[in-house]
Design a protein around this motif. Structure first.
Motif: not given
Length: 320
Positions: A40, A80-81, A96, A99-100, A104
């Motif tokens: 990821l 996490p990304s 963040q 992106c997550d 996901q």
């Protein structure tokens, strides 16, 4: 076991994860299948898209050809990304979160078999959830206190009637944290738990330790002769002692099945301790636990079992 393979396998883990690399080799050798792998942290450096329209749904991540054909996912060790930091903390947090949410959502929307379901995996990582669920499942659990109250901790230690160990309550990729006996110096530092809730537990003097790899009802149990080594308090990293395949008593197996079913886990690595009183004590379950060294030490076909679960939905292994 079904002979119809899954449409494809995706492994979500760190790029340098040895377990993921070993699973890739197992799938190639035993099933003539090359799985997809994704870290990821490669997003958003590599582009991705989700498209929905009259023609249906299309998912894409750079380097993952055939993502929509995946039928089974090993949610092994997701990160996490990896979003580059900017100037403003609020902007960093926004990027963040976006992106997550994208990566996901892209993966979690796959109509695939998950090992483990990400939501169940997240909840099962909480040690308090594990302990309470294990108790209700019929497992024997040592007397335990999880607290950030120094006075509560001191009272528990003084009234336990036995030696007490302490260990971390959460999980992270930080440096390995060993389970240790509470000593005099630790009593003097109890005030520090105010900012880091800590798990205290009655110490069980071991006859042996057990590490059980659970593959959707298939138990791969290993007896660790922890009394013979240096790791009697925490035997997880003591590979100097004997590791021997073993079988669990039927009542223990039944309790573990209830525990794993309640947690919604099809895979996990469980730590048990057999006390000098002959009781089997549940200590914890790691939904993303390490097990390669168990196969190396014992020859148990754990990777084969997990590969069969990913490909066929059944972790059984012929001849075992």
């Amino acid at each position: 076991m079904s002979t119809v393979p899954a449409r494809g396998v995706l492994i979500v883990s760190e790029a340098d994860d040895l377990h993921a690399a070993a699973m890739v080799a197992t799938l190639r050798e035993q099933h003539a299948m090359t799985p997809l792998r994704w870290d990821l942290r490669d997003f958003p450096r590599e582009p991705g898209s989700f498209r929905l329209g009259a023609a249906g749904v299309e998912r894409s991540l750079a380097g993952l050809a055939g993502l929509d054909e995946v039928g089974s996912v090993w949610w092994r060790r997701p990160h996490p990304s990896s979003v580059p930091a900017g100037v403003r903390a609020d902007d960093n947090a926004y990027r963040q979160a976006e992106c997550d949410a994208f990566v996901q959502g892209l993966l979690w929307s796959l109509g695939a078999q998950w090992i483990n379901d990400p939501g169940n995996d997240r909840i099962a990582h909480r040690k308090i959830v594990q302990l309470d669920t294990a108790r209700r499942a019929g497992c024997t659990v040592p007397d335990t206190l999880v607290t950030n109250d120094p006075d509560e901790a001191r009272e528990f230690i003084e009234t336990c009637g036995s030696r007490v160990v302490f260990k971390r309550t959460g999980t992270s990729r930080a440096e390995f944290s060993e389970t240790r006996l509470v000593g005099t110096a630790d009593l003097d530092r109890l005030g520090s738990i105010r900012w880091a809730p800590t798990t205290f537990q009655r110490y069980i003097d071991p006859e042996c330790d057990l590490r059980v790899v659970w593959v959707d009802g298939q138990e791969w149990a290993v007896r660790i002769d922890s009394r013979a080594g240096a790791g009697r308090v925490d035997s997880r990293l003591d590979t100097s002692v004997d590791f021997v395949p073993t079988l669990l008593p039927a009542a223990v197996s039944k309790s573990l099945a209830t525990l794993m079913g309640t947690l919604g886990l099809s895979f996990g690595v469980l730590d048990l301790r057999v006390g000098l009183d002959g009781e089997y004590y549940f200590l914890e379950v790691n939904p993303q636990g390490q097990f390669a060294y168990l196969e190396i030490k014992t020859g148990l076909p754990i990777f084969t079992s997990l590969a069969n679960l990913l490909v066929y939905g059944d972790g059984a292994v012929s001849g075992w």
